[in-house]
Design a protein around this motif. Structure first.
Motif, mmCIF file in Angstrom:
data_model
loop_
_atom_site.group_PDB
_atom_site.id
_atom_site.type_symbol
_atom_site.label_atom_id
_atom_site.label_comp_id
_atom_site.label_asym_id
_atom_site.label_seq_id
_atom_site.Cartn_x
_atom_site.Cartn_y
_atom_site.Cartn_z
ATOM 1 N N VAL A 72 49.746 37.222 35.109
ATOM 2 C CA VAL A 72 50.433 37.390 36.385
ATOM 3 C C VAL A 72 51.728 36.583 36.365
ATOM 4 O O VAL A 72 51.694 35.360 36.265
ATOM 5 C CB VAL A 72 49.555 36.942 37.558
ATOM 6 C CG1 VAL A 72 50.291 37.135 38.878
ATOM 7 C CG2 VAL A 72 48.240 37.700 37.563
ATOM 8 N N GLN B 51 55.084 34.624 37.671
ATOM 9 C CA GLN B 51 55.244 33.712 38.807
ATOM 10 C C GLN B 51 55.692 34.480 40.045
ATOM 11 O O GLN B 51 56.609 35.291 39.990
ATOM 12 C CB GLN B 51 56.255 32.618 38.481
ATOM 13 C CG GLN B 51 56.431 31.595 39.606
ATOM 14 C CD GLN B 51 57.362 30.471 39.208
ATOM 15 O OE1 GLN B 51 57.844 30.425 38.080
ATOM 16 N NE2 GLN B 51 57.635 29.573 40.141
ATOM 17 N N TYR B 52 55.015 34.214 41.145
ATOM 18 C CA TYR B 52 55.324 34.887 42.412
ATOM 19 C C TYR B 52 56.693 34.443 42.905
ATOM 20 O O TYR B 52 56.951 33.246 43.065
ATOM 21 C CB TYR B 52 54.236 34.550 43.425
ATOM 22 C CG TYR B 52 54.467 35.078 44.818
ATOM 23 C CD1 TYR B 52 54.678 36.431 45.054
ATOM 24 C CD2 TYR B 52 54.467 34.212 45.914
ATOM 25 C CE1 TYR B 52 54.888 36.924 46.333
ATOM 26 C CE2 TYR B 52 54.658 34.691 47.199
ATOM 27 C CZ TYR B 52 54.877 36.047 47.403
ATOM 28 O OH TYR B 52 55.076 36.521 48.669
ATOM 29 N N GLU C 194 49.300 37.929 47.763
ATOM 30 C CA GLU C 194 48.074 38.654 47.420
ATOM 31 C C GLU C 194 48.399 39.990 46.755
ATOM 32 O O GLU C 194 47.768 40.375 45.755
ATOM 33 C CB GLU C 194 47.236 38.889 48.673
ATOM 34 C CG GLU C 194 45.920 39.609 48.394
ATOM 35 C CD GLU C 194 45.171 39.987 49.660
ATOM 36 O OE1 GLU C 194 43.924 40.112 49.596
ATOM 37 O OE2 GLU C 194 45.825 40.189 50.699
ATOM 38 N N TRP D 133 51.198 40.807 45.158
ATOM 39 C CA TRP D 133 51.797 40.528 43.851
ATOM 40 C C TRP D 133 50.711 40.267 42.813
ATOM 41 O O TRP D 133 50.718 40.856 41.728
ATOM 42 C CB TRP D 133 52.730 39.324 43.969
ATOM 43 C CG TRP D 133 53.383 38.901 42.684
ATOM 44 C CD1 TRP D 133 52.875 38.045 41.749
ATOM 45 C CD2 TRP D 133 54.665 39.308 42.196
ATOM 46 N NE1 TRP D 133 53.751 37.898 40.697
ATOM 47 C CE2 TRP D 133 54.860 38.661 40.955
ATOM 48 C CE3 TRP D 133 55.661 40.143 42.689
ATOM 49 C CZ2 TRP D 133 56.026 38.821 40.191
ATOM 50 C CZ3 TRP D 133 56.816 40.310 41.938
ATOM 51 C CH2 TRP D 133 56.992 39.662 40.708
ATOM 52 N N ARG D 134 49.755 39.434 43.129
ATOM 53 C CA ARG D 134 48.691 39.104 42.175
ATOM 54 C C ARG D 134 47.827 40.333 41.882
ATOM 55 O O ARG D 134 47.474 40.600 40.730
ATOM 56 C CB ARG D 134 47.817 37.971 42.718
ATOM 57 C CG ARG D 134 46.671 37.579 41.780
ATOM 58 C CD ARG D 134 45.948 36.326 42.256
ATOM 59 N NE ARG D 134 44.806 36.034 41.404
ATOM 60 C CZ ARG D 134 44.888 35.467 40.208
ATOM 61 N NH1 ARG D 134 46.071 35.129 39.722
ATOM 62 N NH2 ARG D 134 43.807 35.234 39.492
ATOM 63 N N TRP E 253 48.725 42.814 39.087
ATOM 64 C CA TRP E 253 48.492 42.511 37.687
ATOM 65 C C TRP E 253 47.019 42.375 37.329
ATOM 66 O O TRP E 253 46.668 42.048 36.187
ATOM 67 C CB TRP E 253 49.247 41.230 37.296
ATOM 68 C CG TRP E 253 50.642 41.543 36.876
ATOM 69 C CD1 TRP E 253 51.083 41.795 35.614
ATOM 70 C CD2 TRP E 253 51.800 41.631 37.712
ATOM 71 N NE1 TRP E 253 52.426 42.051 35.608
ATOM 72 C CE2 TRP E 253 52.896 41.961 36.891
ATOM 73 C CE3 TRP E 253 52.018 41.486 39.084
ATOM 74 C CZ2 TRP E 253 54.179 42.132 37.382
ATOM 75 C CZ3 TRP E 253 53.291 41.659 39.573
ATOM 76 C CH2 TRP E 253 54.351 41.981 38.739
#
Length: 237
Positions: free
Chosen positions: A163, A165-166, A226, A228-229, A232
């Motif tokens: 994942v 980096q946000y 949430e 974004w994660r 992946w």
């Protein structure tokens, strides 16, 4: 179906019930200058390359009869259904493009709605959300789709991945490399959108669909932490 119908939102008739849809469906050219909600959906099916999976008709009542005769009539909705309104379903018909526990979102022709904050009455193609409990709804005709009805095309399996980096919340109007990375990941998951680094209406719509598919806490098209994660992670329901 949903994409083609939504691309027509904002189209408005000229004169009295005069549209390009009747002219572009050969068997319905006679229906020009008549109420065109059913004609519009016949045009959508034709443009989708699947004219035989639903009735090609200018009549709501004929549409109801077509679905009932084929045991394709239902009282609860799925995305892709045609929702019929009024006594015996003869008043109006629209395409169901989203379904929640309490509401349906539809796109219809010869209907009323708002566009860019302005309200129009019964003269064009618009999207609207109405309660599933509405007493206007007569029932739902389900076209003979070849796969299960979902908000999107079937997804291929997606393997877990690192994942990134946000970068902070992404929303309509966001631009840059983070948007491009997110779009590329969603496209790899099977969603249809351009990887252009611009978080526009198409990206927002994809994110809304993804959030509903994954049953995330946020379902408004904003890519929060949430979302974004989840983009992946492996496919889960």
């Amino acid at each position: 179906m949903c994409r083609i119908a939504r691309n027509e939102i904002g189209y408005r008739e000229t004169g009295v019930n005069h549209t390009r849809y009747a002219d572009e469906v050969p068997s319905l050219r006679w229906a020009q200058n008549q109420p065109w909600c059913a004609t519009f959906l016949s045009w959508v099916f034709l443009k989708a390359g699947a004219p035989g999976i639903a009735p090609c008709t200018a009549s709501c009542l004929a549409g109801v009869a077509w679905f009932k005769a084929r045991k394709r009539w239902h009282l609860s909705p799925k995305v892709g259904d045609l929702v019929f309104y009024g006594p015996n379903g003869g008043t109006h018909v629209e395409l169901v493009v989203e379904v929640s526990d309490t509401h349906i979102t539809t796109v219809g022709g010869n209907t009323a709605g708002s566009l860019d904050g302005r309200y129009f009455n019964g003269d064009g193609v618009y999207e609207k959300t109405i309660p599933r409990s509405s007493d206007r709804i007569y029932g739902y005709g389900r076209p003979v789709y070849s796969a299960s009805t979902t908000t999107t095309v079937p997804r291929p399996p997606v393997k877990p991945a690192h994942v990134p980096q946000y970068p902070g919340a992404l929303r309509r109007g966001s631009v840059g490399s983070a948007v491009r990375v997110f779009q590329a990941r969603m496209k790899a998951r099977g969603w249809r959108l351009d990887v252009d680094g611009i978080y526009g209406a198409d990206t927002e719509r994809v994110v809304e669909g993804f959030q509903r598919e994954k049953r995330l806490g946020r379902r408004d098209g904003v890519a929060d932490a949430e979302t974004w994660r989840a983009a992946w992670l492996a496919e889960v329901t």
